[in-house]
Design a protein around this motif. Sequence first.
Motif, mmCIF file in Angstrom:
data_model
loop_
_atom_site.group_PDB
_atom_site.id
_atom_site.type_symbol
_atom_site.label_atom_id
_atom_site.label_comp_id
_atom_site.label_asym_id
_atom_site.label_seq_id
_atom_site.Cartn_x
_atom_site.Cartn_y
_atom_site.Cartn_z
ATOM 1 N N ARG A 121 25.470 11.495 -17.033
ATOM 2 C CA ARG A 121 26.254 12.089 -15.937
ATOM 3 C C ARG A 121 27.261 11.058 -15.450
ATOM 4 O O ARG A 121 27.224 9.881 -15.852
ATOM 5 C CB ARG A 121 25.341 12.504 -14.784
ATOM 6 C CG ARG A 121 24.532 11.357 -14.187
ATOM 7 C CD ARG A 121 23.816 11.747 -12.908
ATOM 8 N NE ARG A 121 22.941 10.686 -12.420
ATOM 9 C CZ ARG A 121 23.353 9.619 -11.748
ATOM 10 N NH1 ARG A 121 24.662 9.453 -11.495
ATOM 11 N NH2 ARG A 121 22.499 8.699 -11.319
ATOM 12 N N ARG A 145 28.031 8.141 -9.281
ATOM 13 C CA ARG A 145 28.231 8.576 -7.900
ATOM 14 C C ARG A 145 28.899 7.459 -7.104
ATOM 15 O O ARG A 145 28.761 6.276 -7.432
ATOM 16 C CB ARG A 145 26.891 8.949 -7.273
ATOM 17 C CG ARG A 145 26.116 10.018 -8.044
ATOM 18 C CD ARG A 145 24.852 10.415 -7.292
ATOM 19 N NE ARG A 145 24.114 11.445 -8.041
ATOM 20 C CZ ARG A 145 22.998 11.234 -8.718
ATOM 21 N NH1 ARG A 145 22.467 10.010 -8.744
ATOM 22 N NH2 ARG A 145 22.392 12.214 -9.362
ATOM 23 N N GLN A 146 29.603 7.831 -6.042
ATOM 24 C CA GLN A 146 30.255 6.838 -5.199
ATOM 25 C C GLN A 146 29.238 5.871 -4.610
ATOM 26 O O GLN A 146 29.511 4.672 -4.483
ATOM 27 C CB GLN A 146 31.042 7.538 -4.080
ATOM 28 C CG GLN A 146 32.336 8.186 -4.541
ATOM 29 C CD GLN A 146 33.294 7.181 -5.147
ATOM 30 O OE1 GLN A 146 33.514 6.094 -4.594
ATOM 31 N NE2 GLN A 146 33.882 7.533 -6.290
ATOM 32 N N SER A 147 28.062 6.384 -4.271
ATOM 33 C CA SER A 147 27.029 5.513 -3.710
ATOM 34 C C SER A 147 26.589 4.470 -4.735
ATOM 35 O O SER A 147 26.247 3.338 -4.374
ATOM 36 C CB SER A 147 25.823 6.344 -3.265
ATOM 37 O OG SER A 147 25.261 7.055 -4.369
ATOM 38 N N GLU A 148 26.604 4.836 -6.011
ATOM 39 C CA GLU A 148 26.215 3.902 -7.063
ATOM 40 C C GLU A 148 27.301 2.854 -7.293
ATOM 41 O O GLU A 148 27.005 1.701 -7.612
ATOM 42 C CB GLU A 148 25.915 4.662 -8.347
ATOM 43 C CG GLU A 148 24.659 5.531 -8.241
ATOM 44 C CD GLU A 148 24.497 6.509 -9.373
ATOM 45 O OE1 GLU A 148 23.352 6.922 -9.640
ATOM 46 O OE2 GLU A 148 25.528 6.875 -9.996
#
Length: 383
Positions: free
Chosen positions: A301, A304-307
Amino acid sequence: MWRNIASNAMTFLVVGVFLFGGLIIWAQKEYTSAGPLAQPICVEVPRGTNMTRVSENLAEQNAVSSAALFRMGADYAKKTQDLKAGSYLVPEGASMSEIVDIVTRGGASTCGTEVVYRIGVNAASVEVRELDPATGRYVELVKFDPEADEVPAEYTAVKAEGDTRFRILLAEGVTSWQVVNELGQIDVLEGTVDVPAEGSLAPDSYEVTVGATRASLIERMQSSQERILAEAWANRADNLPLNSPEEALILASIVEKETGVSSERPQVASVFINRLNTGMRLQTDPTVIYGITKGEGVLGRGLRQSELRGATPYNTYVIEGLPPTPIANPGRASIEAALNPAETDYIFFVADGTGGHAFAVTLDEHNRNVARWREIEAERANQ
């Protein structure tokens, strides 16, 4: 009377000597001249066979004009007892002398059936293939996923044949965990092995035999990578911001994961070298992904921005400089690119829609390249 008899005997002897000499000259010429083979063939030399059987097989396939002369030539060359079991490609027009050399010098088989175990970044497969002597190309007989598919009967059959060759192909960019996991699925290997250090395995083709241990194969892969890295380090460019071969291996693994286009590896490497030289963060997604997966499989996938903001040792959007370890096993080309990058002023790059990348020196130029890439993504999504 006795003089006549002696004279005639001497004459016959002289004639006989000349005839015998001529026969030897003819035999030598026949043994070394081009043979009658009209197109290449595969010749199998079974274990325990002898030169008589091999010569008769060659004569039946019209590869030699005389089985007896073939044996005499091999005996004269003292190679009769040197037969090496295997399957060998005999080229068109090969002389008897050349064929004797082919079946006695040993080494890897060059013909017949081969099982190839491919360990790729996204998938693994097993392929059974056979060399077509006429074209010199392999013909696929069967191919399957060792984890998802039922084992085909063709694979089971050829695995039991004595002259089948087994080869393991390690793709560039696989992780050490992936390698050990897939080696565990290969049923011709034995034993267990711990996951070796990331980056320490050389992507390449490795021929193995039934019963070989996984540990010995891993050692071969590590020894090969050590040689490649040492050679590249000894020939590195001047003034690189890399303090050790280990740091070079880390950068090479990033280059490996960033591009699948071999010709642009030096340009990709130059971007990261320029960033290191200017103190700019590397900001590369593959390192972030490795921090999440630890190399155990594919993320599957988008990030994510958090990642991208998360503080991990591998998040090069957050940390300064290189991550602590390689993120994959880089091939020779990526190692050489990391240690001899192109001389550019590039600081940025982004996908260009062709499989490669668009490079930029300034942020404005890079933003235009990014905008173009977003347009390409949108167009593809609407198709």
